[in-house]
Scaffold this motif. Structure first.
Motif, short mmCIF file in Angstrom:
data_model
loop_
_atom_site.label_atom_id
_atom_site.label_comp_id
_atom_site.label_asym_id
_atom_site.label_seq_id
_atom_site.Cartn_x
_atom_site.Cartn_y
_atom_site.Cartn_z
N LYS A 93 0.83 -1.19 0.00
CA LYS A 93 0.00 0.00 0.00
C LYS A 93 0.88 1.25 0.00
CE LYS A 93 -3.99 1.95 2.32
NZ LYS A 93 -4.81 1.99 3.53
N ASN A 94 1.97 1.17 0.72
CA ASN A 94 2.88 2.31 0.74
C ASN A 94 3.41 2.65 -0.64
OD1 ASN A 94 2.61 2.78 3.37
ND2 ASN A 94 4.71 2.30 3.95
N ASP A 95 3.68 1.63 -1.41
CA ASP A 95 4.16 1.89 -2.75
C ASP A 95 3.11 2.67 -3.54
OD1 ASP A 95 6.53 0.56 -2.29
OD2 ASP A 95 5.70 -1.38 -2.87
N LEU A 96 1.88 2.33 -3.29
CA LEU A 96 0.81 3.04 -3.99
C LEU A 96 0.76 4.51 -3.55
CD1 LEU A 96 -1.66 3.15 -5.78
CD2 LEU A 96 -2.99 2.10 -3.96
N LEU A 97 0.83 4.73 -2.25
CA LEU A 97 0.82 6.10 -1.74
C LEU A 97 2.02 6.88 -2.26
CD1 LEU A 97 -0.31 5.34 1.92
CD2 LEU A 97 -1.55 6.76 0.29
N ALA A 98 3.15 6.22 -2.28
CA ALA A 98 4.35 6.89 -2.76
C ALA A 98 4.21 7.27 -4.23
CB ALA A 98 5.57 5.98 -2.58
N ALA A 99 3.58 6.38 -4.99
CA ALA A 99 3.41 6.65 -6.41
C ALA A 99 2.50 7.86 -6.63
CB ALA A 99 2.85 5.42 -7.11
N ILE A 100 1.45 7.93 -5.82
CA ILE A 100 0.56 9.08 -5.93
C ILE A 100 1.33 10.36 -5.67
CG2 ILE A 100 -1.40 10.27 -4.88
CD1 ILE A 100 -2.55 7.57 -4.18
N MET A 101 2.09 10.32 -4.60
CA MET A 101 2.85 11.49 -4.20
C MET A 101 3.82 11.91 -5.29
SD MET A 101 3.19 13.61 -1.84
CE MET A 101 4.29 14.59 -0.83
N LYS A 102 4.45 10.91 -5.87
CA LYS A 102 5.43 11.19 -6.92
C LYS A 102 4.77 11.90 -8.10
CE LYS A 102 9.30 8.56 -8.90
NZ LYS A 102 9.84 7.17 -9.01
N ARG A 103 3.64 11.36 -8.50
CA ARG A 103 2.94 11.95 -9.63
C ARG A 103 2.50 13.36 -9.30
NH1 ARG A 103 -2.48 9.57 -12.53
NH2 ARG A 103 -3.39 10.39 -10.62
N LEU A 104 2.04 13.53 -8.08
CA LEU A 104 1.58 14.84 -7.66
C LEU A 104 2.70 15.87 -7.71
CD1 LEU A 104 -0.80 16.38 -6.29
CD2 LEU A 104 0.43 15.97 -4.16
N LEU A 105 3.84 15.46 -7.22
CA LEU A 105 4.98 16.38 -7.22
C LEU A 105 5.41 16.72 -8.64
CD1 LEU A 105 6.97 14.89 -4.23
CD2 LEU A 105 5.92 17.14 -4.34
N ALA A 106 5.36 15.71 -9.50
CA ALA A 106 5.72 15.96 -10.90
C ALA A 106 4.78 16.99 -11.52
CB ALA A 106 5.68 14.66 -11.69
N GLN A 107 3.50 16.87 -11.18
CA GLN A 107 2.53 17.85 -11.69
C GLN A 107 2.87 19.25 -11.18
OE1 GLN A 107 -1.23 16.26 -10.44
NE2 GLN A 107 -1.19 14.60 -11.96
N LEU A 108 3.29 19.31 -9.92
CA LEU A 108 3.63 20.62 -9.36
C LEU A 108 4.82 21.24 -10.09
CD1 LEU A 108 3.20 20.22 -5.50
CD2 LEU A 108 1.62 21.15 -7.18
N VAL A 109 5.79 20.39 -10.38
CA VAL A 109 6.96 20.91 -11.11
C VAL A 109 6.50 21.52 -12.42
CG1 VAL A 109 9.06 20.25 -12.33
CG2 VAL A 109 8.59 19.31 -10.05
N GLU A 110 5.62 20.81 -13.07
CA GLU A 110 5.12 21.30 -14.35
C GLU A 110 4.42 22.65 -14.19
OE1 GLU A 110 2.54 19.29 -18.00
OE2 GLU A 110 2.75 18.31 -16.03
N GLU A 111 3.59 22.73 -13.14
CA GLU A 111 2.89 23.99 -12.86
C GLU A 111 3.89 25.13 -12.63
OE1 GLU A 111 -0.19 24.57 -13.04
OE2 GLU A 111 -0.93 22.51 -13.21
N ALA A 112 4.95 24.80 -11.93
CA ALA A 112 5.92 25.84 -11.56
C ALA A 112 6.47 26.54 -12.81
CB ALA A 112 7.05 25.24 -10.74
N GLY A 113 6.56 25.79 -13.87
CA GLY A 113 7.10 26.37 -15.10
C GLY A 113 6.19 27.43 -15.72
N LYS A 114 4.94 27.44 -15.29
CA LYS A 114 3.97 28.33 -15.95
C LYS A 114 3.68 29.60 -15.17
CE LYS A 114 1.42 24.20 -17.47
NZ LYS A 114 0.18 23.48 -17.12
N HIS A 115 4.28 29.75 -13.99
CA HIS A 115 3.86 30.85 -13.10
C HIS A 115 5.05 31.58 -12.51
CE1 HIS A 115 -0.26 29.36 -13.06
NE2 HIS A 115 0.18 28.14 -12.79
#
Lengths: 185, 185, 185, 185
Positions: free
Chosen positions: A56-78
């Motif tokens: 289950k932790n792997d799943l939570l970690a994967a969510i977190m990873k994806r979320l952070l990647a999305q944030l990085v992407e957002e950072a480029g736009k603002h």
DNA sequence: AATGAATGAGAATTCATTCAT
DNA sequence: GATGAATGAATTCTCATTCAT
């Protein structure tokens, strides 16, 4: 980073559906939500979830990873302020898993994803300082800390837009003028 | 509010030991920690915990209530900035239950205790504004929001003292100068 | 039978209150109801219940004993049919503990109280046979069996008065005419 | 009524074993018997029982449903009197769960299964009345009531065959002649 | 690879009973 | 004798994880 052999098309599709379902389920019920519920929401069998994410932790970690990647992407736009505002709004709206990960016993190695985000924010910070919108004395750690804090505050506190704006206004003012001891005082 | 008959001396003692144990245990392991562990730590049998707090939620709510009452007491001894600093330091050090309560499904009626705290902070805020240490435009909701946010940030983030100080410095500067658009800009 | 020393007045009073409460509570919730609830309803502390009735079974047995004694008393006031009708009506109305006692593992020695009841019913039966209202071939065991059956039926089935009457009518007719093979057929 | 996808063969087998075990266990120890004991007897793990029957009530309800279905089947093979006799004998022999379900708080929706049984008995009743073996004034509700009553009586009372026969004889005579007020009297 | 049933340790909660006051 | 707090075994139910199909 070894990713193993490329996934079969259906496996790829399932992986994505599971992540989407997990994000929604954990946002709705907290990290206590059962993996079974995630599987149900994803439309796959429980075994499939565990094949993709051995614990289950792997799943939570994967969510977190994806979320952070999305944030990085957002950072480029603002710029820094817009980024802050955007992220906090997202946190409240999407009830991201951010905080859930901090919960009891979830052990996660995310340093890589986190450092990508830090780089992105660092870059925004430098721009803002170049534009004299943020005091030169401000450093990355406190910016990250404020960002994380305010996201969790927004998430747990259930702030409305108005309170969000007022709270961010205080922080933005602080980022600009910290260390100046007030205008003249 | 009916308090029932006063507890017998031994029951009173046990109640306190259970609360202490629970605060420590939940701080250490999160709200997922078992009630059994709390009993063990308190040196009582499991049944005794449930006699005092019929459900686990009742126990969590009782901890929260006591915590908020302690904060109100602290508020009387400090100015706004010292209070902020103190509370955040405590949050990190004691790993208070604050955040745990926000977790999955814990349904708690704490409005009374919370409003006491709000009154106390409101009073600090007025003093600080009278002393021109905080901008007049700042209102209670964002102060509470910042307090809660930063506590959770400190708690989850595991900040050191230095980062704590720098983060608070930003917020303090913001509280003083928000709405002034910079010194003259 | 040794009754021990006569109870103190308050103890006597408590004993009665506990029995009343227990009858009501077990009728309402079944034998699963907690002894604590009985104590609460009786207005005494749990320890007092256990002083009077060392185990829960003792309490159930005492209720049963009292109930049977009441039935014996009733038997003296009625003929067989009226007695039947009365008892069944009572069973449904008071939701007596009759059946509860049959439940899992409740081990009760009630032979004495039961045999008193059997004597009373036996006497009613003889009267009814003397009056030719019941066939001579009918014996006590089946009368007791029918009585118990119909009480439990009424109790569990939640019969209304009308159904009660119709069901009893069948039994009364049977008691009168069993063994005659119908009028002539 | 949605039945979901058909169970896998092993699941089907387990479901049946659990039901058999549960019937036996509850018959032996009453509804208080633990689900754990049922699992042990069925040779499965406790989780398997709860996967098939999410709560203990669901398990009890399932037993009841199966039992009623068996009764319907029996009804097709007998006339009213033979059915009565058969069912009562079964009740005593198999210690059916009938009564257990009436116990404390078991909330069950069985109307469908029950109405099937009522239809079957209704049909037997009509046949018996056509054959003039039962008085025309007898209606279904009292027949059902008598059946349930006598089953419970047999179950709780631990009747022998002889007493069973004598008790049923009274009821059969009553069913035939009720409302005739005796032969001529 | 996917499926979904089985597993079994663990958690909350209840309750008869004991015992210090 | 009464009180009511403490005990701790028993019970229901959950859930991550494994495994046969």
């Amino acid at each position: 980073m070894v990713e193993g052999s490329p996934l079969r098309a259906d496996a790829q599709r399932n992986r994505a559906r599971i992540l989407d379902a997990a994000e929604a389920v954990f946002a709705e019920f907290g990290a206590r939500a059962s993996t079974e519920e995630v599987a149900r929401r994803a439309g796959v069998a429980i075994g499939t979830v565990f094949r993709h994410f051995p614990t289950k932790n792997d799943l939570l970690a994967a969510i977190m990873k994806r979320l952070l990647a999305q944030l990085v992407e957002e950072a480029g736009k603002h710029d820094l302020f817009a980024f802050f505002t955007h992220v906090v709004a997202q946190a409240a709206a999407k009830k991201t898993a951010v905080d859930l990960l901090a919960e009891s016993g979830v052990d996660i190695r995310l340093s890589e994803a986190v450092s990508h985000l830090e780089e992105a924010v660092s870059s925004l910070l430098k721009q803002a300082q170049a534009a004299e919108a943020v005091a030169d004395s401000v450093q990355l750690p406190e910016v990250m800390a404020l960002l994380a804090s305010v996201c969790q505050g927004a998430l747990h506190g259930g702030w409305g837009e108005h309170l969000q704006a007022r709270t961010l206004a205080v922080i933005f003012a602080g980022l600009k003028q910290v260390g100046q001891g007030g205008c003249r005082g």
